[in-house]
Design a protein around this motif. Structure first.
Motif, PDB file in Angstrom:
ATOM      1  N   GLN A 408      75.811  -5.354 -37.072  1.00  0.00           N
ATOM      2  CA  GLN A 408      75.938  -5.368 -35.620  1.00  0.00           C
ATOM      3  C   GLN A 408      75.225  -4.186 -34.976  1.00  0.00           C
ATOM      4  O   GLN A 408      74.936  -3.169 -35.619  1.00  0.00           O
ATOM      5  CB  GLN A 408      77.407  -5.425 -35.241  1.00  0.00           C
ATOM      6  CG  GLN A 408      78.050  -6.714 -35.779  1.00  0.00           C
ATOM      7  CD  GLN A 408      79.365  -7.018 -35.122  1.00  0.00           C
ATOM      8  OE1 GLN A 408      80.246  -6.179 -35.081  1.00  0.00           O
ATOM      9  NE2 GLN A 408      79.493  -8.223 -34.615  1.00  0.00           N
ATOM     10  N   SER A 409      74.955  -4.333 -33.700  1.00  0.00           N
ATOM     11  CA  SER A 409      74.084  -3.408 -32.983  1.00  0.00           C
ATOM     12  C   SER A 409      74.629  -1.986 -32.968  1.00  0.00           C
ATOM     13  O   SER A 409      73.852  -1.024 -32.925  1.00  0.00           O
ATOM     14  CB  SER A 409      73.882  -3.908 -31.551  1.00  0.00           C
ATOM     15  OG  SER A 409      73.373  -5.218 -31.557  1.00  0.00           O
ATOM     16  N   ASP A 410      75.958  -1.824 -32.991  1.00  0.00           N
ATOM     17  CA  ASP A 410      76.510  -0.466 -32.931  1.00  0.00           C
ATOM     18  C   ASP A 410      76.155   0.332 -34.183  1.00  0.00           C
ATOM     19  O   ASP A 410      75.982   1.549 -34.119  1.00  0.00           O
ATOM     20  CB  ASP A 410      78.027  -0.511 -32.731  1.00  0.00           C
ATOM     21  CG  ASP A 410      78.750  -1.255 -33.843  1.00  0.00           C
ATOM     22  OD1 ASP A 410      78.671  -2.487 -33.861  1.00  0.00           O
ATOM     23  OD2 ASP A 410      79.392  -0.595 -34.684  1.00  0.00           O
ATOM     24  N   ARG A 411      76.019  -0.325 -35.347  1.00  0.00           N
ATOM     25  CA  ARG A 411      75.631   0.390 -36.567  1.00  0.00           C
ATOM     26  C   ARG A 411      74.183   0.848 -36.488  1.00  0.00           C
ATOM     27  O   ARG A 411      73.836   1.939 -36.956  1.00  0.00           O
ATOM     28  CB  ARG A 411      75.841  -0.497 -37.790  1.00  0.00           C
ATOM     29  CG  ARG A 411      77.310  -0.730 -38.129  1.00  0.00           C
ATOM     30  CD  ARG A 411      77.464  -1.487 -39.430  1.00  0.00           C
ATOM     31  NE  ARG A 411      76.854  -0.784 -40.548  1.00  0.00           N
ATOM     32  CZ  ARG A 411      76.713  -1.303 -41.768  1.00  0.00           C
ATOM     33  NH1 ARG A 411      77.134  -2.542 -42.007  1.00  0.00           N
ATOM     34  NH2 ARG A 411      76.140  -0.616 -42.730  1.00  0.00           N
ATOM     35  N   VAL A 412      73.325   0.023 -35.887  1.00  0.00           N
ATOM     36  CA  VAL A 412      71.939   0.437 -35.649  1.00  0.00           C
ATOM     37  C   VAL A 412      71.928   1.632 -34.698  1.00  0.00           C
ATOM     38  O   VAL A 412      71.212   2.614 -34.907  1.00  0.00           O
ATOM     39  CB  VAL A 412      71.106  -0.721 -35.084  1.00  0.00           C
ATOM     40  CG1 VAL A 412      69.671  -0.280 -34.826  1.00  0.00           C
ATOM     41  CG2 VAL A 412      71.136  -1.923 -36.013  1.00  0.00           C
ATOM     42  N   PHE A 428      68.295  -2.962 -38.705  1.00  0.00           N
ATOM     43  CA  PHE A 428      67.787  -3.911 -37.715  1.00  0.00           C
ATOM     44  C   PHE A 428      67.264  -5.180 -38.389  1.00  0.00           C
ATOM     45  O   PHE A 428      67.429  -6.285 -37.871  1.00  0.00           O
ATOM     46  CB  PHE A 428      66.673  -3.251 -36.889  1.00  0.00           C
ATOM     47  CG  PHE A 428      66.023  -4.151 -35.884  1.00  0.00           C
ATOM     48  CD1 PHE A 428      66.583  -4.329 -34.626  1.00  0.00           C
ATOM     49  CD2 PHE A 428      64.853  -4.821 -36.186  1.00  0.00           C
ATOM     50  CE1 PHE A 428      65.981  -5.170 -33.699  1.00  0.00           C
ATOM     51  CE2 PHE A 428      64.243  -5.659 -35.265  1.00  0.00           C
ATOM     52  CZ  PHE A 428      64.815  -5.829 -34.012  1.00  0.00           C
ATOM     53  N   PHE A 429      66.642  -5.016 -39.564  1.00  0.00           N
ATOM     54  CA  PHE A 429      66.039  -6.158 -40.254  1.00  0.00           C
ATOM     55  C   PHE A 429      66.964  -6.753 -41.321  1.00  0.00           C
ATOM     56  O   PHE A 429      66.501  -7.529 -42.166  1.00  0.00           O
ATOM     57  CB  PHE A 429      64.700  -5.761 -40.878  1.00  0.00           C
ATOM     58  CG  PHE A 429      63.573  -5.712 -39.885  1.00  0.00           C
ATOM     59  CD1 PHE A 429      63.032  -6.880 -39.381  1.00  0.00           C
ATOM     60  CD2 PHE A 429      63.081  -4.509 -39.424  1.00  0.00           C
ATOM     61  CE1 PHE A 429      62.002  -6.853 -38.449  1.00  0.00           C
ATOM     62  CE2 PHE A 429      62.048  -4.459 -38.493  1.00  0.00           C
ATOM     63  CZ  PHE A 429      61.514  -5.635 -38.006  1.00  0.00           C
ATOM     64  N   ALA A 441      62.005 -14.036 -42.839  1.00  0.00           N
ATOM     65  CA  ALA A 441      61.038 -12.976 -42.513  1.00  0.00           C
ATOM     66  C   ALA A 441      61.660 -11.594 -42.733  1.00  0.00           C
ATOM     67  O   ALA A 441      61.020 -10.693 -43.298  1.00  0.00           O
ATOM     68  CB  ALA A 441      60.567 -13.129 -41.070  1.00  0.00           C
ATOM     69  N   LYS A 442      62.906 -11.418 -42.280  1.00  0.00           N
ATOM     70  CA  LYS A 442      63.583 -10.131 -42.473  1.00  0.00           C
ATOM     71  C   LYS A 442      63.765  -9.826 -43.958  1.00  0.00           C
ATOM     72  O   LYS A 442      63.520  -8.699 -44.414  1.00  0.00           O
ATOM     73  CB  LYS A 442      64.942 -10.150 -41.773  1.00  0.00           C
ATOM     74  CG  LYS A 442      64.884 -10.109 -40.256  1.00  0.00           C
ATOM     75  CD  LYS A 442      66.290 -10.100 -39.666  1.00  0.00           C
ATOM     76  CE  LYS A 442      66.256  -9.926 -38.159  1.00  0.00           C
ATOM     77  NZ  LYS A 442      67.619  -9.879 -37.574  1.00  0.00           N
ATOM     78  N   ARG A 443      64.205 -10.825 -44.709  1.00  0.00           N
ATOM     79  CA  ARG A 443      64.437 -10.633 -46.135  1.00  0.00           C
ATOM     80  C   ARG A 443      63.132 -10.261 -46.843  1.00  0.00           C
ATOM     81  O   ARG A 443      63.107  -9.387 -47.726  1.00  0.00           O
ATOM     82  CB  ARG A 443      65.036 -11.920 -46.712  1.00  0.00           C
ATOM     83  CG  ARG A 443      65.689 -11.753 -48.074  1.00  0.00           C
ATOM     84  CD  ARG A 443      66.408 -13.032 -48.481  1.00  0.00           C
ATOM     85  NE  ARG A 443      67.594 -13.268 -47.641  1.00  0.00           N
ATOM     86  CZ  ARG A 443      67.729 -14.292 -46.806  1.00  0.00           C
ATOM     87  NH1 ARG A 443      66.759 -15.188 -46.689  1.00  0.00           N
ATOM     88  NH2 ARG A 443      68.819 -14.441 -46.091  1.00  0.00           N
ATOM     89  N   ARG A 466      58.994  -9.008 -33.752  1.00  0.00           N
ATOM     90  CA  ARG A 466      57.539  -9.070 -33.889  1.00  0.00           C
ATOM     91  C   ARG A 466      56.883  -7.771 -33.429  1.00  0.00           C
ATOM     92  O   ARG A 466      55.938  -7.284 -34.053  1.00  0.00           O
ATOM     93  CB  ARG A 466      56.986 -10.271 -33.114  1.00  0.00           C
ATOM     94  CG  ARG A 466      57.411 -11.624 -33.695  1.00  0.00           C
ATOM     95  CD  ARG A 466      56.796 -12.780 -32.918  1.00  0.00           C
ATOM     96  NE  ARG A 466      55.353 -12.783 -33.017  1.00  0.00           N
ATOM     97  CZ  ARG A 466      54.666 -13.277 -34.033  1.00  0.00           C
ATOM     98  NH1 ARG A 466      55.309 -13.826 -35.057  1.00  0.00           N
ATOM     99  NH2 ARG A 466      53.356 -13.240 -34.038  1.00  0.00           N
ATOM    100  N   LEU A 467      57.377  -7.196 -32.324  1.00  0.00           N
ATOM    101  CA  LEU A 467      56.826  -5.924 -31.854  1.00  0.00           C
ATOM    102  C   LEU A 467      57.005  -4.838 -32.913  1.00  0.00           C
ATOM    103  O   LEU A 467      56.091  -4.050 -33.181  1.00  0.00           O
ATOM    104  CB  LEU A 467      57.512  -5.512 -30.550  1.00  0.00           C
ATOM    105  CG  LEU A 467      57.098  -6.261 -29.283  1.00  0.00           C
ATOM    106  CD1 LEU A 467      58.030  -5.922 -28.132  1.00  0.00           C
ATOM    107  CD2 LEU A 467      55.663  -5.928 -28.901  1.00  0.00           C
ATOM    108  N   MET A 468      58.189  -4.789 -33.525  1.00  0.00           N
ATOM    109  CA  MET A 468      58.448  -3.747 -34.513  1.00  0.00           C
ATOM    110  C   MET A 468      57.630  -3.963 -35.779  1.00  0.00           C
ATOM    111  O   MET A 468      57.112  -3.006 -36.372  1.00  0.00           O
ATOM    112  CB  MET A 468      59.941  -3.689 -34.829  1.00  0.00           C
ATOM    113  CG  MET A 468      60.758  -3.165 -33.661  1.00  0.00           C
ATOM    114  SD  MET A 468      62.486  -2.871 -34.079  1.00  0.00           S
ATOM    115  CE  MET A 468      62.357  -1.463 -35.168  1.00  0.00           C
TER     116      MET A 468
END
Length: 672
Positions: A408-412, A428-429, A441-443, A466-468
């Motif tokens: 989840q976003s809070d861990r990022v 994030f990925f 794609a992330k894996r 995609r930006l990252m």
């Protein structure tokens, strides 16, 4: 019911003790409808068809008296120095997705062209991006490429656009670091009056002289340079000349800059920023040319006001057929004199449907359908009355943290606040379970480290990823490359993750405050101090400073304040914490995550979190409900299993930044 990971971020502490019931929300998209309430208390017009230019809202009926005591009181931290040696932040140009602007095939060809520049002499290399007959689209292409690849120059041979490496960039990159050369060219391209850019420390006088000579020779009409000493290290700072004559615009350009067109956007199953990206690409403008008052839910039908600049009402109407194919309908299109500002709204109106109602616990097998319905009627009535009078704990909803995601976003956000950029990128990925294209794609990236191959697998509908990946492909996956990957996202996207972490801490603080200190106002609590004649919240321009008051022992004994006036701080660098056991709790909670000395600034990512004050409780306004039997029939007129169930319709208003799902959770006493 949600996954356990969602429930972790929203504590199970409630303000009322009624029993509640189970039910299903968002079974169909029409079950969750959100209508924005503007700053004057009016519901945004929900017309079905696009209006002719110049038409205004025909419905002057305003909402009932709309209370505002639940609005977040945001601390402002707008001081920016223009002194030499202190850089002025440049405005974000929005989320450029070259796949949308150029098309995927041309965008991939451009990426390959950029990689080729590293290995060959660029003097002879040039790439055609194709023809763009619309001048607005040409402008969008020019700005997007210069922002994404500042080392490229764009040449227009109407209507064709070509790109090649900028020879000035090549010369500067031989004098300074490559990332400094890129940032300098972004600074030059932005041309923000009074802004400055500072190169890294350089103690070699001869080398500094060479840099000064180059900058004055190539950009002397635009900038002035100066060496300055800071703590024993010498650096070069560059700023735009204040007496520089502004670029002379044509009469047509001046007229376009002054055009603002307002409209109501109705969208289905789309994020607000996603909808803006589609519209910007179709109109040939930048996403930052759109302004809005607030972000709306994705899994819903939402109505909100927007303003777009440089686009006439007639031109906007001409594109409505394209927008409708993407799930967007425009209405109330009209000319206005200024853009919208974020936060310039009173709140949102919700029309919700909860289906398949059933009591908590096991149902008596001997109970008839009528008895169960009667019991549900009692449960619903008690629950709605409780929330009407007591409100609900003003938690941030699961969508704040990335509902249903593995990581989840809070861990990022925590990793970013600790400035562990590599871990933040890996979190994030982190893929979801399953073999959907995004997870594949992330894996692939995590297993191979090959950002280029992962980018080829990543769906076009995932602009952040995609930006990252593009940045990781260009700069590598080390600490520096990961910083560049985060910087490739617009500021509003980067700051979302640290905000998610702070929101989780706030949720835990709210539950702890109520569990350990009860439902009375205590000495040391923070409340919002109101003076005679003062409105219930910040003024509409957002310029007032909230008067935060610490409750005294005498005020606790006299019960001067109510629980609905208590505020809890969202962690940040400008807030004060409660002067009771909650203050200690905040310190210990942050220390547990390794943030004892956190300044809530991430300089490398240009992030600053001042914090804010959020009311402990929120109260729905104009709450009404209706309980009825479901009309469950299939296409042949045969009753379905759902035909014997009850559905609950709820209608209510909430102040801005309050979550309808959290209000519904208090009513039903279950995770949704």
């Amino acid at each position: 019911m949600k996954q356990d990971s969602d429930a972790v971020n929203v504590p199970a502490y409630f303000i009322s003790n009624h029993e509640g019931f189970y039910g299903s929300i968002k079974s169909i998209i029409e079950d969750f409808v959100v209508t924005e309430i503007d700053i004057n208390g009016k519901y945004v017009e929900r017309a079905a068809a696009t209006q002719t230019p110049g038409s205004a809202c025909s419905d002057d009926k305003t909402c009932a008296k709309f209370k505002q005591n639940s609005r977040s009181l945001v601390s402002q931290d707008g001081d920016v120095s223009s002194e030499w040696g202190v850089d002025t932040p440049l405005p974000s140009l929005g989320s450029f997705d070259l796949d949308v602007i150029l098309g995927q095939s041309v965008s991939e060809e451009l990426e390959q062209f950029v990689l080729t520049l590293r290995d060959k002499n660029p003097a002879e290399l040039e790439l055609s991006l194709g023809s763009f007959t619309d001048k607005h689209q040409r402008a969008s292409v020019h700005r997007a490429i210069r922002h994404r690849f500042p080392f490229l120059m764009t040449i227009t041979i109407q209507p064709e656009i070509r790109v090649r490496e900028d020879p000035d960039y090549r010369e500067l990159s031989q004098l300074v670091k490559e990332d400094e050369a890129e940032d300098f060219f972004r600074f030059i391209d932005a041309k923000v009056q009074g802004s400055s850019y500072t190169f890294g420390p350089d103690d070699n006088k001869e080398h500094r002289t060479a840099v000064h000579h180059f900058l004055n020779r190539r950009f002397g009409k635009l900038v002035e340079t100066k060496s300055f000493n800071d703590q024993g290290r010498t650096s070069i700072s560059v700023r735009l000349r204040e007496n520089r004559r502004p670029k002379k615009r044509t009469a047509e350009e001046r007229k376009e800059e002054d055009i603002y067109t307002a409209f109501t956007l109705c969208k289905e199953n789309l994020e607000t920023l996603e909808a803006i990206s589609y519209m910007a690409a179709a109109l040939g403008i930048l996403p930052s040319d759109f302004t809005y008052a607030g972000i709306k839910d994705k899994r819903a039908i939402t109505y909100q006001s927007m303003v777009v600049k440089k686009i006439s009402p007639q031109r906007l109407i001409e594109k409505t057929a394209i927008f409708e194919k993407k799930g967007m309908r425009l209405s109330q299109v009209r000319s206005v004199s200024e853009p919208l500002r974020l936060g310039r709204l009173q709140g949102n109106h919700f029309d919700l449907v909860v289906r398949n109602l059933r009591p908590h616990g096991a149902t008596d097998t001997h109970s008839s359908g009528a008895e169960i319905h009667t019991r549900l009627g009692v449960l619903v009535k008690e629950a709605v009355e409780n929330v009407k009078t007591k409100g609900f704990v003003n938690y941030y909803g699961p969508q704040r943290f990335g509902s249903g995601q593995s990581i989840q976003s809070d861990r990022v956000g925590l990793a970013l606040l600790k400035e562990d950029m590599v871990s933040a990128v890996h979190l994030f990925f982190t893929p979801e379970e399953g073999d959907d294209p995004q997870s594949q794609a992330k894996r692939h990236f995590l297993q191979t480290g090959n950002a280029k191959e992962a980018l080829a697998l990543m769906p076009l509908s995932k602009p952040r990823e995609r930006l990252m990946l593009r940045a990781l492909n260009r700069y590598g996956s080390g600490p520096g490359g990961c910083v560049q990957a985060w910087l490739s996202l617009p500021h509003s996207m980067r700051v979302f993750y640290p905000h998610a972490y702070c929101s989780r801490v706030w949720n835990e603080a709210a539950a702890h405050r109520l569990q350990t200190m009860g439902h009375c106002v205590r000495q040391g609590d923070l409340v919002w101090m109101q003076t005679a004649g003062q409105n219930n919240t910040l003024d509409t321009a957002g310029t007032s400073t909230p008067q935060i008051h610490v409750v005294t022992e005498e005020e606790e004994q006299a019960r001067v304040y109510t629980l609905q006036q208590v505020l809890l701080p969202m962690p940040g660098n400008t807030v004060k914490y409660p002067e009771n056991t909650m203050g200690t709790w905040y310190k210990e909670r942050l220390a547990r995550d390794g943030l004892s000395d956190c300044r809530f600034r991430v300089s490398s990512l240009k992030l600053n979190l001042p914090g804010c004050y959020r009311p402990l409780l929120a109260v729905p306004h104009n709450l009404s409900n209706q309980l009825q039997r479901a009309a469950g029939v299939d296409g042949g007129g045969i009753q379905t299993a759902e035909s014997n169930s009850l559905i609950l319709t709820l209608n209510f208003d909430l102040d801005s930044s309050c979550y309808a799902t959290i209000c519904l959770r208090e009513i039903m006493k279950c995770d949704l």
